[in-house]
Design a protein around this motif. Sequence first.
Motif, mmCIF file in Angstrom:
data_model
loop_
_atom_site.group_PDB
_atom_site.id
_atom_site.type_symbol
_atom_site.label_atom_id
_atom_site.label_comp_id
_atom_site.label_asym_id
_atom_site.label_seq_id
_atom_site.Cartn_x
_atom_site.Cartn_y
_atom_site.Cartn_z
ATOM 1 N N ALA A 122 33.500 44.138 40.999
ATOM 2 C CA ALA A 122 34.203 45.259 41.629
ATOM 3 C C ALA A 122 35.480 45.588 40.860
ATOM 4 O O ALA A 122 35.849 46.759 40.720
ATOM 5 C CB ALA A 122 34.507 44.933 43.090
ATOM 6 N N LYS A 123 36.136 44.571 40.344
ATOM 7 C CA LYS A 123 37.364 44.780 39.563
ATOM 8 C C LYS A 123 37.080 45.552 38.281
ATOM 9 O O LYS A 123 37.887 46.357 37.830
ATOM 10 C CB LYS A 123 37.984 43.419 39.202
ATOM 11 C CG LYS A 123 39.265 43.141 39.988
ATOM 12 C CD LYS A 123 39.923 41.848 39.522
ATOM 13 C CE LYS A 123 39.897 40.813 40.638
ATOM 14 N NZ LYS A 123 39.904 39.424 40.147
ATOM 15 N N ALA A 124 35.910 45.263 37.704
ATOM 16 C CA ALA A 124 35.560 45.890 36.425
ATOM 17 C C ALA A 124 35.114 47.344 36.593
ATOM 18 O O ALA A 124 35.025 48.081 35.612
ATOM 19 C CB ALA A 124 34.461 45.074 35.756
ATOM 20 N N LEU A 125 34.803 47.759 37.823
ATOM 21 C CA LEU A 125 34.251 49.115 38.011
ATOM 22 C C LEU A 125 35.339 50.185 38.077
ATOM 23 O O LEU A 125 36.412 49.941 38.539
ATOM 24 C CB LEU A 125 33.405 49.154 39.292
ATOM 25 C CG LEU A 125 32.125 48.327 39.248
ATOM 26 C CD1 LEU A 125 31.465 48.313 40.625
ATOM 27 C CD2 LEU A 125 31.145 48.874 38.219
ATOM 28 N N SER A 149 21.343 38.999 41.922
ATOM 29 C CA SER A 149 21.202 40.130 40.995
ATOM 30 C C SER A 149 21.067 41.459 41.725
ATOM 31 O O SER A 149 21.651 42.462 41.314
ATOM 32 C CB SER A 149 19.983 39.924 40.092
ATOM 33 O OG SER A 149 20.162 38.740 39.350
ATOM 34 N N LEU A 150 20.283 41.463 42.832
ATOM 35 C CA LEU A 150 20.129 42.724 43.571
ATOM 36 C C LEU A 150 21.449 43.144 44.209
ATOM 37 O O LEU A 150 21.790 44.330 44.240
ATOM 38 C CB LEU A 150 19.029 42.606 44.632
ATOM 39 C CG LEU A 150 17.602 42.406 44.128
ATOM 40 C CD1 LEU A 150 16.603 42.453 45.287
ATOM 41 C CD2 LEU A 150 17.223 43.455 43.091
ATOM 42 N N ALA A 151 22.198 42.175 44.706
ATOM 43 C CA ALA A 151 23.497 42.490 45.321
ATOM 44 C C ALA A 151 24.438 43.100 44.279
ATOM 45 O O ALA A 151 25.096 44.118 44.522
ATOM 46 C CB ALA A 151 24.116 41.235 45.924
ATOM 47 N N LEU A 152 24.483 42.485 43.100
ATOM 48 C CA LEU A 152 25.379 42.971 42.044
ATOM 49 C C LEU A 152 24.935 44.358 41.564
ATOM 50 O O LEU A 152 25.777 45.227 41.302
ATOM 51 C CB LEU A 152 25.421 41.971 40.887
ATOM 52 C CG LEU A 152 26.074 40.620 41.248
ATOM 53 C CD1 LEU A 152 25.798 39.576 40.177
ATOM 54 C CD2 LEU A 152 27.582 40.773 41.463
ATOM 55 N N ALA A 153 23.625 44.569 41.481
ATOM 56 C CA ALA A 153 23.121 45.881 41.068
ATOM 57 C C ALA A 153 23.572 46.953 42.070
ATOM 58 O O ALA A 153 23.981 48.052 41.683
ATOM 59 C CB ALA A 153 21.596 45.861 40.970
ATOM 60 N N ALA A 154 23.506 46.614 43.349
ATOM 61 C CA ALA A 154 23.901 47.582 44.382
ATOM 62 C C ALA A 154 25.396 47.887 44.300
ATOM 63 O O ALA A 154 25.819 49.038 44.462
ATOM 64 C CB ALA A 154 23.539 47.048 45.766
ATOM 65 N N VAL A 155 26.196 46.866 44.030
ATOM 66 C CA VAL A 155 27.643 47.092 43.902
ATOM 67 C C VAL A 155 27.913 47.999 42.700
ATOM 68 O O VAL A 155 28.670 48.963 42.776
ATOM 69 C CB VAL A 155 28.413 45.755 43.767
ATOM 70 C CG1 VAL A 155 29.884 45.991 43.459
ATOM 71 C CG2 VAL A 155 28.262 44.932 45.039
ATOM 72 N N ALA A 156 27.234 47.697 41.591
ATOM 73 C CA ALA A 156 27.415 48.509 40.384
ATOM 74 C C ALA A 156 26.992 49.956 40.633
ATOM 75 O O ALA A 156 27.547 50.887 40.048
ATOM 76 C CB ALA A 156 26.618 47.916 39.229
ATOM 77 N N ALA A 157 26.009 50.143 41.524
ATOM 78 C CA ALA A 157 25.519 51.492 41.817
ATOM 79 C C ALA A 157 26.369 52.218 42.861
ATOM 80 O O ALA A 157 26.068 53.351 43.223
ATOM 81 C CB ALA A 157 24.062 51.422 42.274
ATOM 82 N N GLY A 158 27.405 51.557 43.349
ATOM 83 C CA GLY A 158 28.341 52.261 44.232
ATOM 84 C C GLY A 158 28.219 51.968 45.715
ATOM 85 O O GLY A 158 28.745 52.723 46.538
#
Length: 263
Positions: A260-263, A212-221
């Motif tokens: 990453a594809k969805a961002l 979850s933390l990894a995905l949050a960081a990806v979502a945050a850029g």
Amino acid sequence: LSSNEWKKEPTIVNIGDVNIGSNKIVVAAGPCAVESEEQVETVAKAVKRAGASLLRGGAYKPRTSPYSFQGLGEEGIRILRKVGDEVGMPIVTEIMDTRDSLIFKNYVDMIQIGARNAQNFSLLREVGKLGKPVLLKRGLGNTVEEWLQAAEYILFEGNGNVVLCERGIRTFERSTRFTLDIGGMVAAKLMTHLPICADPSHPAGKRELVHSLALAAVAAGADMLLIEVHPTPEKALSDAEQQLTPESFEILMNRIKSLAKAL
Ligand code: PEP
Ligand code: MN
């Protein structure tokens, strides 16, 4: 020098054909500490297959207690170099002492400055002089501004290849090992042209929280992730609680790719 008012275009840090700060997220993965050649080889093959592009592992370990495993030192660097070359992955590992700088200059592709040395100014200057890509962790008690000023020491020596790494700060909260400062990471991104990495493993402290933390960081850029993976995490000589199994890492990589594809 770190400010995006001084340099408008984003910095891309290149390590061989790995480009950090381009649009594609770069993942560095490997054990907390190098323990044996077999361990590193097993993990390197697995993380490479899952899509990681850099191999991480600590040879010189900054341990809170002097009685804990301190790392294999020079032998650890030799193992990382050998396995990195075998599997075709550049290596990232932490320097703790300016007296080891020649080994790092000769054998390491990306030099990590750990959270505990984030304001070791003589080490920052020395690493600046080596001219190799640097992964600069944020100190556990440092503000975003202090983190950028630490980077400034490296840039000032003429080395522009710096990636900033958010790895969690000390707060009153005890349900995680450290508090991953996503807000600080986003704020830093608005202030600097340097690429930003997030390390979800150390703030998580428990492997259940790492995805979850990894995905949050990806979502945050985040431009890069640093993730601890061990072939048998429960037997690890350091950070046993937070390291992912290779299987769990592969699942996480697939989740990162979809996000990453969805961002
Ligand atoms: C590490 O990356 O293994 C490490 C020791 O990290 P930190 O300096 O962030 O604690
Ligand atoms: Mn660790």
